[in-house]
Design a protein around this motif. Sequence first.
Motif, PDB file in Angstrom:
ATOM      1  N   THR A  82       0.870  -1.423  -0.332  1.00 25.74           N
ATOM      2  CA  THR A  82      -0.368   0.024   0.001  1.00 25.74           C
ATOM      3  C   THR A  82       1.328   1.003  -0.092  1.00 25.74           C
ATOM      4  O   THR A  82       0.710   2.008  -0.599  1.00 25.74           O
ATOM      5  N   LYS A  83       2.008   0.982   0.657  1.00 28.01           N
ATOM      6  CA  LYS A  83       3.172   2.604   1.029  1.00 28.01           C
ATOM      7  C   LYS A  83       3.586   2.510  -0.603  1.00 28.01           C
ATOM      8  O   LYS A  83       3.499   3.645  -0.862  1.00 28.01           O
ATOM      9  N   ALA A  84       3.699   1.711  -0.906  1.00 28.04           N
ATOM     10  CA  ALA A  84       4.318   1.749  -2.539  1.00 28.04           C
ATOM     11  C   ALA A  84       3.756   2.534  -3.403  1.00 28.04           C
ATOM     12  O   ALA A  84       4.370   3.863  -4.449  1.00 28.04           O
ATOM     13  N   ILE A  85       2.781   1.731  -3.472  1.00 26.82           N
ATOM     14  CA  ILE A  85       1.579   2.585  -4.671  1.00 26.82           C
ATOM     15  C   ILE A  85       0.842   3.748  -4.645  1.00 26.82           C
ATOM     16  O   ILE A  85       0.570   4.603  -4.809  1.00 26.82           O
ATOM     17  N   THR A  86       0.618   4.310  -3.020  1.00 33.60           N
ATOM     18  CA  THR A  86       0.392   5.567  -2.549  1.00 33.60           C
ATOM     19  C   THR A  86       1.706   6.902  -2.697  1.00 33.60           C
ATOM     20  O   THR A  86       0.687   7.389  -3.276  1.00 33.60           O
ATOM     21  N   GLU A  87       2.652   6.454  -2.898  1.00 33.35           N
ATOM     22  CA  GLU A  87       3.618   7.159  -3.499  1.00 33.35           C
ATOM     23  C   GLU A  87       3.840   7.648  -4.464  1.00 33.35           C
ATOM     24  O   GLU A  87       4.533   8.636  -4.792  1.00 33.35           O
ATOM     25  N   ALA A  88       3.551   6.022  -4.873  1.00 33.89           N
ATOM     26  CA  ALA A  88       3.411   6.862  -6.728  1.00 33.89           C
ATOM     27  C   ALA A  88       2.643   7.507  -7.125  1.00 33.89           C
ATOM     28  O   ALA A  88       2.244   7.212  -8.560  1.00 33.89           O
ATOM     29  N   GLY A  89       1.232   7.415  -6.119  1.00 32.94           N
ATOM     30  CA  GLY A  89      -0.214   8.093  -6.811  1.00 32.94           C
ATOM     31  C   GLY A  89      -0.554   6.705  -8.011  1.00 32.94           C
ATOM     32  O   GLY A  89      -1.412   7.197  -9.234  1.00 32.94           O
ATOM     33  N   LEU A  90      -0.767   5.716  -7.350  1.00 32.81           N
ATOM     34  CA  LEU A  90      -1.504   4.589  -8.264  1.00 32.81           C
ATOM     35  C   LEU A  90      -2.361   4.653  -7.498  1.00 32.81           C
ATOM     36  O   LEU A  90      -3.109   4.614  -6.247  1.00 32.81           O
ATOM     37  N   PRO A  91      -3.655   3.842  -8.160  1.00 31.26           N
ATOM     38  CA  PRO A  91      -4.749   3.556  -7.601  1.00 31.26           C
ATOM     39  C   PRO A  91      -4.961   1.929  -6.556  1.00 31.26           C
ATOM     40  O   PRO A  91      -3.931   1.421  -6.853  1.00 31.26           O
ATOM     41  N   PHE A  92      -5.607   2.685  -5.956  1.00 33.56           N
ATOM     42  CA  PHE A  92      -5.732   1.095  -4.999  1.00 33.56           C
ATOM     43  C   PHE A  92      -7.637   0.667  -5.089  1.00 33.56           C
ATOM     44  O   PHE A  92      -8.512   1.567  -4.830  1.00 33.56           O
ATOM     45  N   LYS A  93      -7.462  -0.853  -5.375  1.00 35.79           N
ATOM     46  CA  LYS A  93      -8.338  -0.552  -5.716  1.00 35.79           C
ATOM     47  C   LYS A  93      -8.910  -2.386  -4.763  1.00 35.79           C
ATOM     48  O   LYS A  93      -8.144  -3.362  -4.995  1.00 35.79           O
ATOM     49  N   ASP A  94     -10.539  -2.333  -4.104  1.00 35.45           N
ATOM     50  CA  ASP A  94     -10.596  -3.057  -3.195  1.00 35.45           C
ATOM     51  C   ASP A  94     -10.804  -4.519  -4.273  1.00 35.45           C
ATOM     52  O   ASP A  94     -10.330  -5.530  -3.266  1.00 35.45           O
ATOM     53  N   GLY A  95     -11.127  -4.570  -5.107  1.00 30.04           N
ATOM     54  CA  GLY A  95     -10.909  -5.497  -5.690  1.00 30.04           C
ATOM     55  C   GLY A  95      -9.537  -6.120  -6.769  1.00 30.04           C
ATOM     56  O   GLY A  95     -10.141  -7.548  -7.045  1.00 30.04           O
TER      57      GLY A  95
END
Length: 341
Positions: A205-218
Amino acid sequence: MAVTIKDVAKLAGVSPSTVSRVIANHPRISVETSNRVREVMEELGYHPNMMAKSLVSKTTRTIGVVLPRPAEELLLNFFFYELIRGVLAQLTRAGYDLLMAGGSNEQEELETVTRLARSGRVDGLLLLYSRASDPVIHLLRKEKMPFVLLGRSLDYEDVPSVDNDNVQAAYDATKHLIAQGQRRIGFVSGPAKLAMTQDRMAGYTKAITEAGLPFKDGWVVEGEFLLESGYRAMASIMSQPEPPTALVIIDDVVAFGVLKGLTELGYRIPQDVAIVSFNNIALTELTMPPITSVDVGTYQLGYTASQMVLRMIQQVEITNRQIIPHRLVVRESSLRTLSLT
């Protein structure tokens, strides 16, 4: 006439008490002295009477290993074979035996550990898992039984443990996919109650958040450490309207199931979906394509955990939390350049 400890001491040029300390793997005996005594023991064919020694010292020379439940599923994952190999290497060197125990549910597991802790059958325990609100840890602390946890305790900061930096390991794995140009990255998880799962999820989660990438529950699917779990996860995660193009997978054996599921669904790896997993078991090099995996030092985890519990039994001061380094082993399954061919 039977060889005695005095015979060994005389030929080795040490006192009988020193020979006893060598047999007990006392940490204050030098490596040079220990090797000399052991060479003499082998030369003379001397074998200490461990039963008599146990009666005198009130020790069993046995360490219990509490397996994650259910144990029959555990034995399908090669990670635990390598872990136990590390445990056995240290215990054998120290002249200790290994006793495996577990239960099919939390209550059975607690009853098993209670019997071990109170019956005097073992001198210490290794817990090969770490989960939240574990009554086993509370029991062992109450009984003052030496034990070491494989993983990070979610409830007590001072529990002796051996672990990886799982947050950083998952962060590194996810960053590798990002560096390959991936933007839709999913996560195939383990049981949510386990500390390792929570930490690796946090790193992802930290890596994708830092990169501004989407997080999707699915794009996140929880499962077990089994091939079948990874296989089933693909039916769910790849049925999303916009499925991920890369996956971080909690475990190599789970990744084998992911490969099988993706292939049956018609996806190519890494051209359509890139994958990274954890543990770097030997079979990851033999899959098609070979799997990029985070080497967590599995053998060293087991060896160090055994070493720690033996030092606790000998009342030698230890560092409560030891971290085993990890490294990312890059193979074809995650390389973006292959998707251009």
